[in-house]
Write a protein that holds these residues in place. Structure first.
Motif, PDB file in Angstrom:
ATOM      1  N   LEU A 169      74.597  11.643 107.647  1.00  0.00           N
ATOM      2  CA  LEU A 169      75.679  11.822 108.619  1.00  0.00           C
ATOM      3  C   LEU A 169      76.181  13.261 108.633  1.00  0.00           C
ATOM      4  O   LEU A 169      76.465  13.819 109.697  1.00  0.00           O
ATOM      5  CB  LEU A 169      76.811  10.857 108.293  1.00  0.00           C
ATOM      6  CG  LEU A 169      76.484   9.358 108.461  1.00  0.00           C
ATOM      7  CD1 LEU A 169      77.599   8.501 107.915  1.00  0.00           C
ATOM      8  CD2 LEU A 169      76.221   9.034 109.917  1.00  0.00           C
ATOM      9  N   LEU A 170      76.304  13.874 107.448  1.00  0.00           N
ATOM     10  CA  LEU A 170      76.797  15.258 107.409  1.00  0.00           C
ATOM     11  C   LEU A 170      75.808  16.242 108.009  1.00  0.00           C
ATOM     12  O   LEU A 170      76.192  17.242 108.604  1.00  0.00           O
ATOM     13  CB  LEU A 170      77.096  15.652 105.963  1.00  0.00           C
ATOM     14  CG  LEU A 170      78.325  14.968 105.317  1.00  0.00           C
ATOM     15  CD1 LEU A 170      78.461  15.389 103.876  1.00  0.00           C
ATOM     16  CD2 LEU A 170      79.604  15.269 106.102  1.00  0.00           C
ATOM     17  N   LEU A 171      74.499  15.964 107.883  1.00  0.00           N
ATOM     18  CA  LEU A 171      73.474  16.872 108.425  1.00  0.00           C
ATOM     19  C   LEU A 171      73.202  16.613 109.893  1.00  0.00           C
ATOM     20  O   LEU A 171      72.403  17.291 110.500  1.00  0.00           O
ATOM     21  CB  LEU A 171      72.173  16.712 107.629  1.00  0.00           C
ATOM     22  CG  LEU A 171      72.262  17.160 106.161  1.00  0.00           C
ATOM     23  CD1 LEU A 171      70.945  16.882 105.456  1.00  0.00           C
ATOM     24  CD2 LEU A 171      72.622  18.620 106.060  1.00  0.00           C
ATOM     25  N   SER A 172      73.834  15.585 110.472  1.00  0.00           N
ATOM     26  CA  SER A 172      73.626  15.284 111.891  1.00  0.00           C
ATOM     27  C   SER A 172      74.300  16.334 112.766  1.00  0.00           C
ATOM     28  O   SER A 172      75.277  16.978 112.370  1.00  0.00           O
ATOM     29  CB  SER A 172      74.170  13.883 112.192  1.00  0.00           C
ATOM     30  OG  SER A 172      74.127  13.642 113.569  1.00  0.00           O
ATOM     31  N   ASP A 173      73.764  16.520 113.970  1.00  0.00           N
ATOM     32  CA  ASP A 173      74.354  17.457 114.943  1.00  0.00           C
ATOM     33  C   ASP A 173      75.519  16.842 115.698  1.00  0.00           C
ATOM     34  O   ASP A 173      76.218  17.523 116.446  1.00  0.00           O
ATOM     35  CB  ASP A 173      73.271  17.902 115.943  1.00  0.00           C
ATOM     36  CG  ASP A 173      72.172  18.678 115.247  1.00  0.00           C
ATOM     37  OD1 ASP A 173      72.479  19.306 114.203  1.00  0.00           O
ATOM     38  OD2 ASP A 173      71.026  18.669 115.739  1.00  0.00           O
ATOM     39  N   PRO A 175      79.152  15.575 116.049  1.00  0.00           N
ATOM     40  CA  PRO A 175      80.433  15.712 115.328  1.00  0.00           C
ATOM     41  C   PRO A 175      80.988  14.364 114.914  1.00  0.00           C
ATOM     42  O   PRO A 175      81.627  14.248 113.862  1.00  0.00           O
ATOM     43  CB  PRO A 175      81.320  16.430 116.348  1.00  0.00           C
ATOM     44  CG  PRO A 175      80.379  17.083 117.299  1.00  0.00           C
ATOM     45  CD  PRO A 175      79.197  16.208 117.359  1.00  0.00           C
ATOM     46  N   LEU A 176      80.795  13.353 115.729  1.00  0.00           N
ATOM     47  CA  LEU A 176      81.305  12.022 115.368  1.00  0.00           C
ATOM     48  C   LEU A 176      80.647  11.528 114.091  1.00  0.00           C
ATOM     49  O   LEU A 176      81.310  11.024 113.172  1.00  0.00           O
ATOM     50  CB  LEU A 176      81.038  11.037 116.516  1.00  0.00           C
ATOM     51  CG  LEU A 176      81.512   9.592 116.272  1.00  0.00           C
ATOM     52  CD1 LEU A 176      82.998   9.559 116.016  1.00  0.00           C
ATOM     53  CD2 LEU A 176      81.130   8.721 117.470  1.00  0.00           C
ATOM     54  N   GLN A 177      79.344  11.691 113.999  1.00  0.00           N
ATOM     55  CA  GLN A 177      78.645  11.247 112.781  1.00  0.00           C
ATOM     56  C   GLN A 177      79.044  12.109 111.587  1.00  0.00           C
ATOM     57  O   GLN A 177      79.126  11.614 110.470  1.00  0.00           O
ATOM     58  CB  GLN A 177      77.145  11.302 112.995  1.00  0.00           C
ATOM     59  CG  GLN A 177      76.637  10.243 113.984  1.00  0.00           C
ATOM     60  CD  GLN A 177      75.131  10.184 114.027  1.00  0.00           C
ATOM     61  OE1 GLN A 177      74.471  11.188 113.783  1.00  0.00           O
ATOM     62  NE2 GLN A 177      74.595   9.039 114.347  1.00  0.00           N
ATOM     63  N   GLN A 178      79.317  13.402 111.808  1.00  0.00           N
ATOM     64  CA  GLN A 178      79.785  14.237 110.709  1.00  0.00           C
ATOM     65  C   GLN A 178      81.142  13.752 110.205  1.00  0.00           C
ATOM     66  O   GLN A 178      81.419  13.765 109.011  1.00  0.00           O
ATOM     67  CB  GLN A 178      79.877  15.677 111.155  1.00  0.00           C
ATOM     68  CG  GLN A 178      78.515  16.318 111.453  1.00  0.00           C
ATOM     69  CD  GLN A 178      78.640  17.719 112.004  1.00  0.00           C
ATOM     70  OE1 GLN A 178      79.740  18.197 112.283  1.00  0.00           O
ATOM     71  NE2 GLN A 178      77.526  18.403 112.164  1.00  0.00           N
ATOM     72  N   GLY A 179      81.996  13.263 111.129  1.00  0.00           N
ATOM     73  CA  GLY A 179      83.274  12.687 110.714  1.00  0.00           C
ATOM     74  C   GLY A 179      83.082  11.455 109.863  1.00  0.00           C
ATOM     75  O   GLY A 179      83.741  11.270 108.839  1.00  0.00           O
ATOM     76  N   TRP A 180      82.147  10.612 110.265  1.00  0.00           N
ATOM     77  CA  TRP A 180      81.842   9.427 109.437  1.00  0.00           C
ATOM     78  C   TRP A 180      81.319   9.875 108.073  1.00  0.00           C
ATOM     79  O   TRP A 180      81.585   9.210 107.051  1.00  0.00           O
ATOM     80  CB  TRP A 180      80.797   8.560 110.134  1.00  0.00           C
ATOM     81  CG  TRP A 180      81.301   7.824 111.354  1.00  0.00           C
ATOM     82  CD1 TRP A 180      80.866   7.944 112.612  1.00  0.00           C
ATOM     83  CD2 TRP A 180      82.367   6.858 111.406  1.00  0.00           C
ATOM     84  NE1 TRP A 180      81.561   7.118 113.459  1.00  0.00           N
ATOM     85  CE2 TRP A 180      82.498   6.442 112.739  1.00  0.00           C
ATOM     86  CE3 TRP A 180      83.225   6.327 110.456  1.00  0.00           C
ATOM     87  CZ2 TRP A 180      83.428   5.495 113.142  1.00  0.00           C
ATOM     88  CZ3 TRP A 180      84.153   5.388 110.862  1.00  0.00           C
ATOM     89  CH2 TRP A 180      84.259   4.981 112.181  1.00  0.00           C
TER      90      TRP A 180
END
Length: 946
Positions: A169-173, A175-180
């Motif tokens: 999730l953190l390496l995803s582009d 932003p919503l997934q980075q928040g998760w």
């Protein structure tokens, strides 16, 4: 056996407890893990089902279904593991394999939840993300709290579960997934703190518990010592009193008793020896003071002799299995302290030949000293390895029975159910309490199965086995196909003891077979008939047409320029386009007997019993118009035409194979005419096709055998009046046909891909010739070579030009490359990039046939060209007041305004030359100047001009 160790007489500290009871604490942690894992496992299963319900119907339904099946299987296996642990004895629960099995299950559960968070949650659906992540987080919280009693168990679950998910999730582009992912980091940190606190509290509680047990043991030991002293004192007083009363009688009866006792003892010892021999029991007598032991049957159990055994500690204890020592020590201490009436334990000993033997050890305290300390024990040992092996086999059989994926039933001789496995409940919906004790016929909900019941029983009694397919009913009334196999198990007298049945649900296999049948006859992308089904229907239609005397029409359709669209926009857009084209065909030609997709962009329509040729023509026109209607696919508005060929049976062909070939010839002819049209097959068309095939064969041979040559048509520079450039033109000298006109084979070369080899040949020959003229002192002559769109599409034009210039030594500014205006617009971006690279090399570039396409200033601005060639159609009818003159003047003015030079081709009259000179045309070529000449003739012309 092991030596008795007297408990300490002083209170035990935390450190002593931790060291002495480390194993017991570990066992107690394992017990707590199994006690608390049932609810987290059920919650993980329920949350997984909820997640599957939320995500069902998405693009990854196959992956979701596989994950769900794995989740259910994992949960069932873990629940079976918990039940097996609770059913095990305390001694077996202390085995380390329970902890390893639990850690493996925890790690698998964590990876399963991590896979769901990574692979199944959609990246752009916030509501689904929040619900699914919430359910997964609930399962993680429940499991983490339950597993926190053991840090290894917690880390084995939490790290595989959260680390991959957080990293993904953190390496995803997104932003919503980075928040998760950040929420996942917070969750992991909180869980680590909670787990550490719970682990510390549990550890402190266990230490306090075992300290209390140690204190209780100390108090009990003190009490037992006190009681022993009191009892010794009372016994001593009573004994003295009895001794005074009985001493007198003892002397009189002593002799008689000794004599009778001696005889009875001899008889008893003989009977005891016979009994021990028959029972295969080994009798042992252990002196705890000297640690000496006397043991019978030592050779049968241990494989050693009595003479080799001097003490328990040195000779017998080293042979005990290390895993069984704690249990043995606990049982022995409990009996030595008087807490149990007898001593009984099962453990393993190493035989002299190296293998392990299971023994059952029984014993009892026979003597204590005056302080109550045990001084002697007597007992028996027997080899129970065979019994243990049977128990293990029964356990494995029970495990296989429950873990089998097929339903298993066991019936008594009256066909009443006496056992079922878990798969039976999963496949039928019936639980054990629903069916055990009931006759199997009462569970048959299908009339067909009830009718076959008696015949199945008769077959079983006669053959002992039966197998076949039945239609059965689940508990909810749903019918399903079932494959059943029954086998009779007989006892030693040959009577029926049980009937064992195995059955499987054939629903999935039936669906797969149906899907396979569909895929074998229909195209998966469009849903139309595939080539195999089309051939079958074409053959059947041909037979009907011959038998009934009717006509049969075959329409073969090929989409125009589909390959270019596929290469430019990608396969996904092309697939959507094919599906829309298939729907349009189905809607436009409902009267068709069969519509099929034969290959990538090739379709076929079979019309049985057509009315007339005019009706076929109207239908073809309507279909082409429908296919040509603009459509929006993948954000692109596209207009795609088609070429259609029609062949008739029996007018054109008598055989089906000939009909297909003729329809293909007609379609190819329609495509040769430019596409977006239809053609009926005719005999002339077949002759032309054969002629083109022969010509293609000859052209391939001409390339290989060097029949091609290059001619040069001079260009006149109107400002200097010199012949300073020439256009290279390919010519074909056939040994039998003579000079073949370029118009007869250039188009064919474009269609067959031979134009690439021809273009490379012309480029090399022209550059080599121009360099030769330069060395011969005929001046720096610019040579012009025509390019084909095929050479641009291959992507190696720049490297080819660079290689040819390097090999021939021709300066780049003496090479001019021409491309027609229509070819320029075929792929604007690619052509522009290629032209820029050629321009940077110093090569001159020209637009040929300018004015025949979409001539505009915008295109002239985009392409980095040096020359514009006016098409000869405007020069042929050139007059001062005509439209062609106006167009020519406009082209010259437009090109000069953009600092481009203008070349007019096809100049044959002096009036044309005069008009072009007056309007400042830069160069001209045509028969007025010279026709195309062979290299030697052209050199002679150059020398004469000089």
């Amino acid at each position: 056996m092991t030596a008795y160790v007297e408990p300490s007489a002083v209170p035990v500290s935390h450190a002593d407890i931790r060291q002495q009871y480390a194993h017991e604490i570990a066992v107690e942690r394992t017990r707590l893990l199994y006690q608390g894992s049932r609810i987290p496992t059920l919650l993980m299963l329920l949350n997984g089902l909820a997640c599957a319900a939320l995500l069902w119907g998405g693009q990854d339904s196959g992956v979701l279904a596989g994950w769900l099946i794995w989740l259910v299987l994992l949960a069932v296996l873990r629940l079976i593991q918990v039940s097996a642990f609770h059913a095990a004895s305390p001694e077996r629960q202390a085995s380390p394999h329970w902890q390893r099995t639990f850690l493996f299950g925890a790690g698998a559960s964590g990876l399963t939840l991590a896979f769901a968070a990574i692979a199944l949650v959609p990246a752009d659906a916030f509501l689904q993300q929040s619900l699914v992540f919430g359910l997964i987080a609930a399962a993680i919280l429940s499991a983490s709290v339950a597993y926190a009693v053991s840090l290894p168990a917690f880390l084995t679950f939490a790290l595989p579960c959260l680390f991959p998910s957080i990293a993904y999730l953190l390496l995803s582009d997104n932003p919503l997934q980075q928040g998760w992912g950040l929420l996942g980091v917070i969750l992991l940190a909180a869980l680590l703190v909670v787990a550490w606190q719970i682990h510390r509290v549990v550890h402190s509680g266990l230490l306090r518990r075992f300290q209390a047990q140690a204190l209780v043991a100390h108090l009990e030991h003190a009490n037992s010592q006190t009681e022993a002293l009191n009892q010794d004192l009372e016994r001593e007083v009573e004994q003295r009193r009895r001794a005074e009363r009985e001493l007198r009688h003892a002397r009189d009866a002593l002799q008689a008793r000794v004599e009778a006792g001696s005889a009875q003892l001899s008889h008893t010892e003989a009977r005891l020896a016979l009994a021990l021999e028959a029972s295969e029991l080994g009798l042992w007598d252990w002196d705890l003071v000297t640690d000496e032991v006397h043991h019978s049957h030592l050779e049968e159990i241990f494989g050693i002799t009595q003479a080799s055994v001097k003490s328990v500690r040195n000779d017998l204890r080293p042979r005990l299995h290390p895993d069984d020592l704690p249990l043995l020590r606990r049982a022995l201490v409990e009996h030595l302290k008087g807490r149990t009436d007898g001593y009984r334990i099962e453990y393993r000993v190493r035989h002299a030949d190296g293998h392990w033997v299971w023994v059952e050890d029984r014993g009892r305290v026979m003597a204590r000293d005056r302080l109550g300390k045990v001084t002697r024990m007597v007992g028996t040992r027997c080899d129970i390895s065979t019994r243990k092996l049977r128990e293990e086999e029964q356990r494995l059989a029970a495990t296989v029975f429950e873990a089998a994926s097929e339903g298993i039933i066991i019936l008594d001789p009256d066909y009443r159910l006496i056992a079922i496995n878990e798969a039976f409940t999963r496949l039928t919906g019936y639980r054990r309490e629903d069916v055990l004790g009931r006759n199997v016929s009462l569970l048959m909900g299908s009339p067909e199965t009830l009718r076959r019941y008696q015949s199945i029983r008769a077959e079983l009694e006669r053959q002992g086995t039966w197998q076949g397919e039945l239609i059965e009913t689940r508990k909810n009334g749903e019918l399903y196909p079932q494959w059943l196999q029954l086998n009779v198990v007989r006892d030693s007298r040959g009577q029926v003891a049980q009937v064992v049945g195995f059955f499987a649900d054939l629903t999935a296999r039936r669906d797969a077979e149906e899907r396979l049948r569909y895929l074998s006859h229909y195209d998966e992308l469009t849903g139309l008939a595939n080539r195999s089904l089309f051939k079958e229907r074409l053959h059947e239609a041909g037979q009907r047409a011959r038998q009934e005397g009717r006509g049969l029409a075959l329409l073969l359709i090929d989409l125009d320029r589909f390959k270019l669209l596929n290469d430019s926009l990608g396969h996904e857009v092309a697939d959507q386009l094919l599906r829309q084209m298939a729907r349009r065909m189905t809607q436009t030609v409902p009267e068709a007997d069969t519509i099929a997709r034969l290959s990538g962009d090739e379709f076929a329509i079979l019309i049985d019993s057509y009315a007339s040729l005019a009706a076929l023509a109207r239908l073809s026109s309507r279909l082409l118009a429908k296919l040509r209607t603009p459509m929006t696919v993948g954000g692109h508005e596209l207009v795609l035409s088609a070429s259609l060929g029609i062949a008739l049976l029996p007018e054109n062909a008598r055989e089906i194979s000939a009909l297909m070939s003729q329809a293909n010839m007609a379609m190819q002819h329609a495509k040769h005419l430019g596409g977006n049209t239809f053609q009926f097959f005719t005999d002339n068309l077949q002759a032309c096709t054969l002629e083109r095939l022969q010509l293609e064969t000859r052209l391939r041979k001409a390339i290989d055998e060097g029949q091609l040559d290059v001619y040069y048509q001079p260009k006149l520079n109107l400002q200097s009046g010199c012949l300073d450039s020439a256009e290279a033109l390919v010519r074909w000298h056939h040994p039998e046909l003579g000079m073949v006109p370029p118009g007869d084979f250039i188009g064919l070369a474009e269609e067959t891909g031979l134009i690439g080899a021809i273009g490379e040949f012309v480029l090399r020959r022209a550059c080599r010739q121009a360099r030769g003229w330069q060395r011969d002192g005929l001046g720096e002559l610019r040579v012009s070579v025509n390019l084909s769109v095929h050479q641009l599409r291959t992507g190696n034009l720049v490297s080819l030009v660079r290689t040819v210039l390097d090999e021939t030594g021709l300066p780049p500014n003496l090479l001019e490359l021409e491309l027609t205006e229509s070819q320029l617009l075929d792929n604007v971006e690619s052509v522009t990039a290629t032209f820029r690279q050629l321009r940077e090399m110093g090569v001159k570039l020209a637009i040929d046939d300018f004015g025949t396409g979409y001539s505009s200033l915008s295109y002239l601005k985009r392409f980095p060209v040096d020359y514009v060639k006016i098409d000869q159609t405007f020069i042929r009818d050139l007059s001062a007041q005509g439209e062609d003159a106006a167009i020519t003047r406009a082209i010259i003015a437009m090109a000069h305004s953009m600092e481009l030079k203008v070349v007019a081709e096809g100049v044959e009259q002096p009036e044309q030359l005069q008009f072009l000179r007056e309007h400042l045309c830069d160069e001209i070529q045509g028969f007025l100047i010279s026709p195309p000449l062979a290299a030697e003739a052209f050199a002679t012309r150059l020398r004469a001009g000089r």
